[in-house]
Design an enzyme around this catalytic site. Structure first.
Site, PDB file in Angstrom:
ATOM      1  CB  SER A 146      -7.416   4.203   3.216  1.00 15.54           C
ATOM      2  OG  SER A 146      -6.622   3.557   4.196  1.00 15.54           O
ATOM      3  CB  SER A 188      -7.921   1.359   6.194  1.00 14.60           C
ATOM      4  OG  SER A 188      -8.454   2.640   6.384  1.00 14.60           O
ATOM      5  CE  LYS A 209      -3.722   2.119   2.758  1.00 10.08           C
ATOM      6  NZ  LYS A 209      -4.560   1.929   3.967  1.00 10.08           N
TER       7      LYS A 209
END
Length: 471
Positions: free
Chosen positions: A160, A184, A84
Site C-alpha cells: 500500500s 506494503s 505515507k
C-alpha cells in the site's frame, strides 16, 4: 529550478549529507528544486496527496542555517523525507486513501516517527498516496486514483506504500516513510527497483492510535540504497514512550560474524514465481556457498497459509469499521465493503483454526531460525503487474483471488514475517521475463535488524549479485 540543483534530487541521503557538509549544496536550494519538480509533474505520477511548499522551505532554511553555523543535528538534517498518508503529521490531514475520511481535520500532533524525523532535521514536504486504509497491494485508491510506476508506465507501483515508492523511484528525493502489515513496504520496493526495509516490530515507534492491524504493522523507510535505510533507522529507530513496543534494548549483544544462510523459493503450488527470479535466487545461493557461507535450502507452504491468514485479515478489516455508521461504510470501496462483510461472517471455529495454523507457521520459522541467521526469498514472484491485474483473466489464481481479493495469494513471500514481527528487507535482485525489477527479500531474527542491514550492504557493495565471480 536550475539544472544543477535538480540533478541533486536523485542523489542519496548520504550524498546529500556530504554535499551539505562540503558547502556544495544548500538544503534550501534542494528543497526549492524538489518542490518545483513535484509541482510540475505530481499529477502524472500521482504520488502525493499533500504537498506543503511553505513548510518544506521553512524547514530547509532552518537546516541551511544550522549547516552554515556548523551545527547540523544528524545524518538527515536537510534531507527531504515524505510521509505515507496513514501516519499523522501535525497540520496535515490524514485521509488514509479513503473518501470515508472526507472533511477530516488536520492532525493535532506528529506521530512518534514523524516527531523523530523533525528532531533529526529532516525536511518533511508531503504525504504520499496509499491504498484505502492500506488494505490492497495494488497502487490505486478511491480517494487518489492510480499511482503510476515510473519505471513502467501502466504497471502497478505496488501497495500500500505506493506513492512512497513511486516518488523515490522517480528521483524526487531519497527517502520515504512507509508502513507494512503484510508486504506494503517490500512489495512496492520490489516493483520499483528500490530498497524497502520493514524493521523489527516496534523498531520505528508507532503511537497510541492503534489500528486493528497494530501487531502486524511496521513502519520503515523506502530508499535507493541500503545505506540510506540505515541512516533513516538511526533517526527514527528509537524508543518512544507513546509506543511501548519500541522500549527495548537496541545495542548489539553479539559481535558480527559470517551468517548462516537459508534460502526459499518454493512457497507452495501456483506462486507465479518467474523462472528468472527463481534462477537468480539459486545462483546467489550457489555463489554464497562458494564464498564460504553455510547455505541451506528451505521449503514452506505459504500458499495454503495465505487462505487462513486472509481470513484473519478480513476479520481485522471488519473490526476496523465495526463502529462506523452504515453511511460511513457506504463510502468505502465496494471491494473493501465486501471484505468487511466476509470478515463479519467468519465463525469462531474458522478463526480459531486459522490462528492455530498461523501459530504453527510461526513455530516452523522459529525452528528454522535456530539453525540460520538470515533467510533469502523473492520479495515478489515477478515484476509489477498491470494495475488491476490481480483480478484479471490472465492471472493464474484469478478465480480464488476474485472471490476473496486475497492479495496474499498473489504474493505469499512477505506476509509471514509480519506474523512473526521479524525484520525483512527488499533490495533489487533481477529482472523478470518482461524486464521488470524484482527484489530479493532478506529476513533476520527479531531484534537483529543490523544483521539484515549488514548483509544487504555486503551484497550491495560486492559482485555477489552478478553471474560471474570475476565480473
Amino acid at each position: 529550478m536550475s539544472a544543477a540543483d535538480s540533478a541533486w534530487l536523485s542523489k542519496t541521503a548520504a550524498e546529500l549529507h556530504e554535499a551539505y557538509r562540503a558547502r556544495a549544496l544548500s538544503p534550501l536550494d534542494l528543497a526549492t528544486a524538489l518542490m518545483d519538480a513535484v509541482a510540475d509533474d505530481a499529477r502524472d505520477l500521482n504520488a502525493f496527496c499533500v504537498l506543503d511548499r511553505d513548510a518544506a522551505l521553512r524547514d530547509a532554511e532552518a537546516s541551511a542555517r544550522r549547516w552554515r553555523g556548523g551545527t547540523p543535528i544528524g545524518p538527515l538534517d536537510g534531507v527531504p523525507v515524505s510521509i505515507k498518508d496513514l501516519v499523522d503529521v501535525a497540520g496535515w490531514p490524514t485521509r488514509r486513501g479513503s473518501n470515508m475520511t472526507a472533511g477530516a481535520p488536520p492532525a493535532a500532533a506528529d506521530a512518534p516517527s514523524v516527531a523523530l524525523l523533525r528532531q533529526g532535521g529532516a525536511v518533511l514536504f508531503g504525504k504520499t498516496t496509499t491504498t484505502e486504509f492500506g488494505w490492497l497491494a495494488d497502487s490505486e485508491s478511491p480517494y487518489t486514483g492510480i499511482t503510476r510506476n515510473p519505471l513502467a508506465p501502466g504497471r502497478s507501483a505496488g501497495g500500500s506504500s505506493m506513492g512512497a515508492a513511486a516518488h523515490v523511484a522517480k528521483g524526487w528525493g531519497p527517502l520515504a516513510l512507509g508502513s507494512d502489515a503484510g508486504g506494503s513496504i517490500r512489495i512496492p520496493a520490489s516493483y520499483c527497483g528500490l530498497v524497502g526495509f520493514k524493521p523489527t516490530f516496534g523498531a520505528v515507534p508507532s503511537g497510541p492510535r492503534l489500528s486493528a492491524f497494530a501487531e502486524y504493522a511496521h513502519l520503515g523507510p523506502i530508499a535507493r540504497t541500503v545505506a540510506d535505510c540505515r541512516l533513516a533507522l538511526q533517526v527514527m529507530g528509537r524508543p518512544h514512550l507513546l509506543d511501548p513496543h519500541s522500549l527495548y534494548a537496541r545495542a548489539r549483544d553479539l559481535p558480527p560474524r559470517r551468517p548462516a544462510i537459508g534460502y526459499l523459493t518454493d512457497a507452495g503450488p501456483d506462486t507465479g514465481l518467474d523462472a528468472r527470479v527463481g534462477s537468480a535466487i539459486e545462483a546467489l545461493a550457489e555463489r554464497l556457498g562458494r564464498k564460504g557461507y553455510s547455505v541451506v535450502r528451505l521449503r514452506m507452504d505459504w500458499m495454503s497459509l495465505a487462505e487462513n491468514a486472509w481470513a484473519l485479515w478480513e476479520n481485522r478489516l471488519y473490526e476496523s469499521f465495526v463502529d462506523a455508521t452504515s453511511a460511513q461504510r457506504a463510502r468505502l470501496d465496494p471491494r473493501l465493503q465486501q471484505l468487511c462483510e466476509r470478515g463479519a461472517a467468519h465463525g469462531t471455529e474458522r478463526l480459531a483454526r486459522a490462528r492455530n495454523q498461523l501459530r504453527d507457521t510461526a513455530t516452523q520459522l522459529t525452528l528454522a531460525f535456530a539453525d540460520i541467521d538470515l533467510l533469502l526469498t523473492p520479495a515478489s514472484p515477478a515484476g509489477a503487474p498491470k494495475v488491476g491485474a490481480l483480478c484479471a483473466d490472465s492471472h493464474p489464481l484469478r478465480d480464488r483471488i476474485r472471490q476473496t481479493f486475497n492479495w496474499q495469494l498473489a504474493n505469499p513471500y512477505t506476509f509471514p514475517f509480519n506474523l512473526t514481527q521479524q525484520p525483512a528487507l527488499s533490495m533489487p535482485l533481477a529482472a523478470d521475463a518482461d524486464g521488470l525489477p524484482v527484489g530479493l527479500q532478506i529476513v533476520g531474527r527479531k531484534y537483529r535488524d543490523d544483521d539484515v542491514l549488514d548483509f544487504a550492504q555486503t551484497l550491495e557493495s560486492t559482485h555477489l549479485f552478478q553471474e560471474s565471480e570475476h565480473a
